[in-house]
Design a protein around this motif. Structure first.
Motif, PDB file in Angstrom:
ATOM      1  N   ALA A 235      14.372  -8.497 -13.726  1.00 33.59           N
ATOM      2  CA  ALA A 235      15.633  -7.764 -13.601  1.00 33.59           C
ATOM      3  C   ALA A 235      15.592  -6.421 -14.297  1.00 33.59           C
ATOM      4  CB  ALA A 235      16.783  -8.603 -14.162  1.00 33.59           C
ATOM      5  N   THR A 236      14.678  -6.235 -15.241  1.00 33.28           N
ATOM      6  CA  THR A 236      14.606  -4.977 -15.992  1.00 33.28           C
ATOM      7  C   THR A 236      13.276  -4.253 -15.754  1.00 33.28           C
ATOM      8  OG1 THR A 236      13.916  -6.307 -17.913  1.00 33.28           O
ATOM      9  CG2 THR A 236      16.230  -5.630 -17.806  1.00 33.28           C
ATOM     10  N   GLU A 237      12.164  -4.928 -15.973  1.00 32.64           N
ATOM     11  CA  GLU A 237      10.854  -4.270 -15.825  1.00 32.64           C
ATOM     12  C   GLU A 237      10.410  -4.179 -14.367  1.00 32.64           C
ATOM     13  OE1 GLU A 237      11.704  -4.072 -19.368  1.00 32.64           O
ATOM     14  OE2 GLU A 237      11.451  -6.188 -18.839  1.00 32.64           O
ATOM     15  N   GLY A 238      10.970  -4.982 -13.498  1.00 36.52           N
ATOM     16  CA  GLY A 238      10.509  -5.013 -12.119  1.00 36.52           C
ATOM     17  C   GLY A 238      11.252  -4.066 -11.196  1.00 36.52           C
ATOM     18  N   ASP A 239      10.589  -3.695 -10.114  1.00 35.88           N
ATOM     19  CA  ASP A 239      11.222  -2.971  -9.013  1.00 35.88           C
ATOM     20  C   ASP A 239      10.546  -3.413  -7.719  1.00 35.88           C
ATOM     21  OD1 ASP A 239       8.804  -1.550  -8.811  1.00 35.88           O
ATOM     22  OD2 ASP A 239       9.565   0.195  -9.879  1.00 35.88           O
ATOM     23  N   GLU A 240      10.841  -2.741  -6.627  1.00 33.98           N
ATOM     24  CA  GLU A 240      10.324  -3.177  -5.334  1.00 33.98           C
ATOM     25  C   GLU A 240       8.813  -2.980  -5.201  1.00 33.98           C
ATOM     26  OE1 GLU A 240      11.183   1.153  -5.091  1.00 33.98           O
ATOM     27  OE2 GLU A 240      12.244  -0.613  -5.857  1.00 33.98           O
ATOM     28  N   LYS A 241       8.178  -2.275  -6.137  1.00 34.14           N
ATOM     29  CA  LYS A 241       6.736  -2.029  -6.062  1.00 34.14           C
ATOM     30  C   LYS A 241       5.924  -2.864  -7.051  1.00 34.14           C
ATOM     31  CE  LYS A 241       7.354   2.827  -4.698  1.00 34.14           C
ATOM     32  NZ  LYS A 241       7.066   4.233  -5.061  1.00 34.14           N
ATOM     33  N   THR A 242       6.579  -3.603  -7.925  1.00 32.93           N
ATOM     34  CA  THR A 242       5.897  -4.282  -9.023  1.00 32.93           C
ATOM     35  C   THR A 242       4.899  -5.327  -8.537  1.00 32.93           C
ATOM     36  OG1 THR A 242       7.798  -3.985 -10.489  1.00 32.93           O
ATOM     37  CG2 THR A 242       6.237  -5.717 -11.067  1.00 32.93           C
ATOM     38  N   ILE A 243       3.692  -5.285  -9.100  1.00 37.21           N
ATOM     39  CA  ILE A 243       2.731  -6.364  -8.938  1.00 37.21           C
ATOM     40  C   ILE A 243       2.510  -6.977 -10.330  1.00 37.21           C
ATOM     41  CG2 ILE A 243       1.637  -5.362  -6.899  1.00 37.21           C
ATOM     42  CD1 ILE A 243      -0.656  -4.408  -8.660  1.00 37.21           C
TER      43      ILE A 243
END
Length: 384
Positions: A235-243
């Motif tokens: 919810a904080t460190e992630g986005d739609e590109k995160t692996i």
């Protein structure tokens, strides 16, 4: 009962959270003191979180086939973490998993529940699994430590096993891999637990806080300690590109030798042959100007020679920030892989650049594990 009606919001000094944590107290007047209270046994209302149950004889093998963690041998009462990835290996959902021998319980952030539930229901096919949203029945309460007398007594156990999720972040999970090149990982002291209690008992827990039988802390206190432990949260460190590699999530949520699952090819390719395009860093922030950078603020390098004034080199963004009770202003940020590890960084916030000392979590050379030469300490020989 919904998270918006949490009885903890009626406690003295309670201030509602915002964004992903809206519906539970952010703090009760002193977020820094609440960090110490949390370490001493206080509890955190997380009743806005989602709870999904997956029952049936095929539940673990089915979840194992869909997600990044090895789940087929998960014992009753054992906890783990698993990611649901897209076909390109990007993180779509993060699930905290505990099984009670009859049912697998998935603890998820509130905003992830509807889409995750819909996707799981779509993927049932003819397998013996029953999937249900149990959020209206069970509430999540957080704590730190190997035990908590109040929560242990209140823990729900519909099938005879207490539903307590223990965060695996404290050590590298079996089949996992740590990119952080440190001897003493700050996550080793992150003994975080999430206990499921019945919704009906949540008011009684709030009453015990009111009667000073147990301490209480807000979400901001838990977040500050999480940040200091380098613990990622989608919810904080992630986005739609995160692996997973970018956040050192291989440490707790990915089993590198399990069977096939969606996104596995990317996970293996980046880990064995490539490098993640971005990397997680921990920042010690300068508090001189009394400005705490916010999530989304740009992380910058010092101006390059000849660069125009006011045009710093943006290398990433802050994802989480807090005032820690010992470390002061701190943050997690995701920066591009090529960002130098030696110079201090800056964070552009409220029109000023806040100096930020960098601690490397995921190094630029993370990945490309195949072919590395490692020394065997005991035998004194080299192996590939």
């Amino acid at each position: 009962m919904t998270s918006a009606g949490s009885p903890f919001l009626a406690l003295p000094g309670a201030v509602d959270s915002a964004a992903a944590d809206q519906g539970v107290p952010a703090h009760y007047g002193n977020p820094v003191a609440e960090q110490r209270a949390l370490l001493a046994g206080a509890i955190v209302d997380l009743s806005h979180r989602g709870v999904i149950s997956v029952s049936g004889a095929d539940r673990l093998s089915w979840l194992n086939s869909l997600t990044s963690q090895s789940l087929t041998s998960l014992a009753p009462g054992e906890s783990t973490e698993s990611l649901l990835l897209g076909v390109s290996g990007r993180v779509e959902f993060d699930m905290r998993v505990v099984d009670d021998g009859d049912t697998a319980w998935l603890l998820v952030d509130a905003d992830e529940l509807p889409a995750l539930l819909a996707w799981l229901l779509k993927m049932r096919f003819t397998l013996r699994v029953v999937i249900s949203d149990r959020t209206a029945e069970f509430a999540t309460v957080g704590s730190i430590g190997v035990s908590n007398a109040v929560l242990d007594a209140a823990a729900a156990a519909p099938n005879g096993v207490a539903l307590i999720w223990r965060d695996p972040w404290a050590s590298v999970s079996e089949g996992g891999h740590q990119y952080a090149q440190v001897v003493d990982h700050p996550g080793a002291e992150w003994l975080w637990r999430e206990t499921l209690v019945s919704r009906e008992s949540l008011a009684a827990l709030a009453d015990r806080v009111r009667d000073d039988e147990v301490g209480v802390a807000g979400v901001l206190a838990a977040e500050a300690l999480r940040i200091a432990a380098w613990r990622p949260r989608r919810a904080t460190e992630g986005d739609e590109k995160t692996i997973p590699h970018e956040l050192d999530w291989m440490r707790s949520a990915v089993h590198l030798s399990k069977g096939c699952y969606r996104g596995q090819e990317t996970v293996a390719k980046v880990h064995n042959l490539g490098h993640p395009p971005r990397r997680l860093v921990f920042l010690h922030l300068d508090g001189t100007d009394n400005v705490l950078p916010k999530p989304g603020d740009d992380v910058v390098l010092p101006a390059q020679a000849g660069a125009a004034v006011g045009e710093p080199d943006v290398v990433g963004q802050v994802t989480s920030s807090a005032i820690h009770y010992e470390l002061g202003p701190i943050a997690l940020a995701v920066v591009r892989r090529s960002t130098p590890v030696d110079p201090d960084l800056g964070v552009l916030s409220d029109g000023i650049v806040v100096a930020a000392g960098q601690e490397v979590i995921v190094p630029p050379e993370a990945g490309s594990v195949v072919g590395r030469i490692r020394r065997m300490p005991r035998l004194g020989v080299m192996r590939r």
